[in-house]
Design an enzyme around this catalytic site. Structure first.
Site, short mmCIF file in Angstrom:
data_model
loop_
_atom_site.label_atom_id
_atom_site.label_comp_id
_atom_site.label_asym_id
_atom_site.label_seq_id
_atom_site.Cartn_x
_atom_site.Cartn_y
_atom_site.Cartn_z
N SER A 181 35.58 10.91 10.26
CA SER A 181 36.13 12.11 10.89
C SER A 181 36.82 11.74 12.21
O SER A 181 37.73 10.92 12.23
CB SER A 181 35.02 13.15 11.08
OG SER A 181 35.57 14.42 11.37
N ASP A 282 37.58 18.70 1.07
CA ASP A 282 37.80 18.56 2.50
C ASP A 282 39.15 19.17 2.85
O ASP A 282 40.19 18.70 2.37
CB ASP A 282 37.77 17.08 2.88
CG ASP A 282 37.90 16.84 4.38
OD1 ASP A 282 38.17 17.80 5.13
OD2 ASP A 282 37.74 15.68 4.80
N HIS A 312 33.59 17.39 3.45
CA HIS A 312 33.73 16.60 4.66
C HIS A 312 32.36 16.11 5.13
O HIS A 312 31.42 16.88 5.24
CB HIS A 312 34.39 17.43 5.77
CG HIS A 312 34.87 16.63 6.93
ND1 HIS A 312 36.05 15.92 6.92
CD2 HIS A 312 34.32 16.40 8.16
CE1 HIS A 312 36.22 15.31 8.08
NE2 HIS A 312 35.17 15.57 8.85
#
Length: 341
Positions: A181, A282, A312
């Site tokens: 991320s 995601d 995610h």
């Protein structure tokens, strides 16, 4: 090159995992304030931490915290396989993995329990010497503080092998940057800086970009379609970008839209081979695909690996079969890169 499978119609995950996802999302939302600040006291109560284990291995991994710069609380947690030369014995050299945690640049730390587990898995699985970087967070510290911190850890390592703080068999000429991320965003920008730095000891030979946090002014198809899925919403990402970027900047800033109109030119850099991990549920996946394609257009080796039925940050949940599969995929990438001339 890419590897992907068709996406299912709906997200199917165990109810316990879904419950944890709901709790984490609620915690971050409750701690965020509309004025662009964070209730750190509340967040720290909800962010469970793990302590280092320098004297008692956990799953055959020893860990300790090493300070880089106390004035900005810059440190990393060092994870070392138990039988890896920490006592000075002659063992085979191990690659060095520098890990950057996620959290939108605003949340979590190298001591967060979920990332402590992740880094122990990396150290044991490969095996490798793993350093998990505790960089400064927004909104208290905005761009480019996070990139400065990540790069300065590499510079610290390059300084005479960090003055003997690493195990003797840590091979800094076989360094991998890994992030998820926001940590993957950070890893990319640190890799660019490292290519230009001319380090003496550190050589970054691989980049593992797990569901990188990129964006732009545009609303992509996946951002508009995938509403209500775990962790990532347009409202949350917009808030995080707003408190990260310099005043007056928009989301086409090169830090955010890494492959957009203001992108850095990396075509002349010896940029490391890269794998980009994408989840089919995601909302950021369109930006992640563009990143991989941009790397290829820039003449770099990049592979897209898709987990079509995952959300995610799925890989931090060890109960999911896809989590174990991802660790195996990363190990395969590391092994291949180590054998490459």
């Amino acid at each position: 090159m890419s590897r992907e499978t068709p996406a299912p119609a709906k997200l199917a995950i165990p109810w316990r995992t879904r419950l944890v996802l709901t709790m984490i999302s609620a915690a971050t939302d409750l701690s965020r304030r509309s004025n662009g600040t964070i209730n750190r006291r509340l967040l720290n109560l909800l962010d469970f931490k793990s302590s280092p284990s320098p004297n008692k291995p956990i799953h055959s991994i020893i860990s300790s915290d090493i300070t880089v710069d106390p004035t900005r609380n810059l440190w990393f947690r060092l994870y070392t396989p138990e039988n890896s030369g920490v006592d000075g014995s002659d063992t085979a050299s191990l690659p060095v993995v520098v890990f950057f945690h996620g959290g939108g640049f605003s949340f979590l730390s190298a001591a967060s329990s979920s990332y402590d587990v992740v880094c122990r898995r990396f150290a044991r699985k490969f095996p490798a010497i793993v350093l998990s970087v505790n960089y400064r967070l927004t909104p208290e510290h905005r761009f480019p503080c996070q990139y400065d911190d990540g790069f300065d850890v590499l510079r610290f390592l390059d300084n005479d092998r960090a003055n003997g703080l690493l195990p003797p068999n840590a091979d800094l000429s076989k360094c991998f940057l890994v992030g998820d991320s926001a940590g993957a965003n950070l890893a990319h920008h640190v890799a660019v800086r490292a290519c230009r730095a001319g380090f003496q000891n550190v050589k970054v030979i691989g980049l593992v970009s797990i569901q990188p946090y990129f964006g732009g002014q545009e609303r992509t198809e996946s951002e508009l379609r995938l509403v209500g899925y775990p962790f990532v919403t347009v409202e949350r990402t917009d808030w995080c970008w707003r408190v990260f970027l310099p005043d007056g900047s928009d989301r086409d800033h090169y830090a955010v839209n890494v492959s957009g109109p203001n992108a850095e030119n990396i075509s002349d850099l010896d940029f490391p081979d890269t794998i980009v991990i994408v989840g089919g549920f995601d909302p950021l996946q369109d930006w992640q695909r563009r990143y991989c394609e941009w790397l290829k257009r820039s003449g770099k080796e990049a592979t897209l690996i898709e987990y079509s039925n995952m959300f995610h940050a799925f890989y931090i949940f060890p109960e999911l079969p896809e989590s174990s599969r991802l660790f195996s995929e990363i190990k395969e990438f590391v092994t291949k890169r180590l054998s490459k001339p």
